[in-house]
Motif scaffolding. Structure first.
Motif, PDB file in Angstrom:
ATOM      1  N   TYR A  54      -4.229   7.827   3.706  1.00 15.33           N
ATOM      2  CA  TYR A  54      -4.525   6.545   3.072  1.00 15.33           C
ATOM      3  C   TYR A  54      -6.029   6.328   2.961  1.00 15.33           C
ATOM      4  O   TYR A  54      -6.818   6.958   3.659  1.00 15.33           O
ATOM      5  CB  TYR A  54      -3.906   5.394   3.880  1.00 15.33           C
ATOM      6  CG  TYR A  54      -2.397   5.482   3.951  1.00 15.33           C
ATOM      7  CD1 TYR A  54      -1.623   5.189   2.842  1.00 15.33           C
ATOM      8  CD2 TYR A  54      -1.761   5.880   5.110  1.00 15.33           C
ATOM      9  CE1 TYR A  54      -0.234   5.287   2.886  1.00 15.33           C
ATOM     10  CE2 TYR A  54      -0.373   5.980   5.169  1.00 15.33           C
ATOM     11  CZ  TYR A  54       0.375   5.678   4.051  1.00 15.33           C
ATOM     12  OH  TYR A  54       1.748   5.778   4.094  1.00 15.33           O
ATOM     13  N   SER A  55      -6.407   5.417   2.096  1.00 14.03           N
ATOM     14  CA  SER A  55      -7.797   4.989   2.028  1.00 14.03           C
ATOM     15  C   SER A  55      -8.019   3.963   3.143  1.00 14.03           C
ATOM     16  O   SER A  55      -7.067   3.389   3.665  1.00 14.03           O
ATOM     17  CB  SER A  55      -8.078   4.349   0.671  1.00 14.03           C
ATOM     18  OG  SER A  55      -7.960   5.306  -0.352  1.00 14.03           O
ATOM     19  N   PRO A  68      -4.159   3.781  -1.720  1.00 14.14           N
ATOM     20  CA  PRO A  68      -5.073   3.722  -2.871  1.00 14.14           C
ATOM     21  C   PRO A  68      -4.342   3.635  -4.204  1.00 14.14           C
ATOM     22  O   PRO A  68      -4.957   3.341  -5.227  1.00 14.14           O
ATOM     23  CB  PRO A  68      -5.851   5.032  -2.759  1.00 14.14           C
ATOM     24  CG  PRO A  68      -4.940   5.940  -2.018  1.00 14.14           C
ATOM     25  CD  PRO A  68      -4.170   5.068  -1.060  1.00 14.14           C
TER      26      PRO A  68
END
Length: 85
Positions: A54-55, A68
């Motif tokens: 994940y961001s 994202p």
């Protein structure tokens, strides 16, 4: 509970909540580990999964992981949506 089950739970939590917070006041990974009475040694592996999948952004002493591919135009819109500002 093993690391694969924790990862599945974290991914489900991401879908449900839209973000995962890691901080001293609200550590969603540790809460999940404690709720399932899993080995605390899995914490670093679970955190590594979040960083690789994940961001994320840091807000003071908190780290927020987010998908994202969600439909937010920018990071500020995401923060506003979840009351992170």
């Amino acid at each position: 509970m093993d690391i694969n089950e924790i990862i599945q739970e974290l991914d489900a939590l991401m879908l449900e909540e839209g973000y995962i917070e890691v901080s001293e006041k609200n550590d969603m990974i540790m809460n999940l580990i404690e709720e399932n009475q899993a080995d605390v040694k899995l914490y670093k592996k679970a955190l590594g999964h979040l960083y690789s999948s994940y961001s994320y952004f840091d807000e003071e002493d908190e780290t927020f992981f987010y998908n994202p591919f969600d439909s937010y135009d920018n990071l500020e819109e995401l923060k506003k949506e979840f009351g992170i500002l």
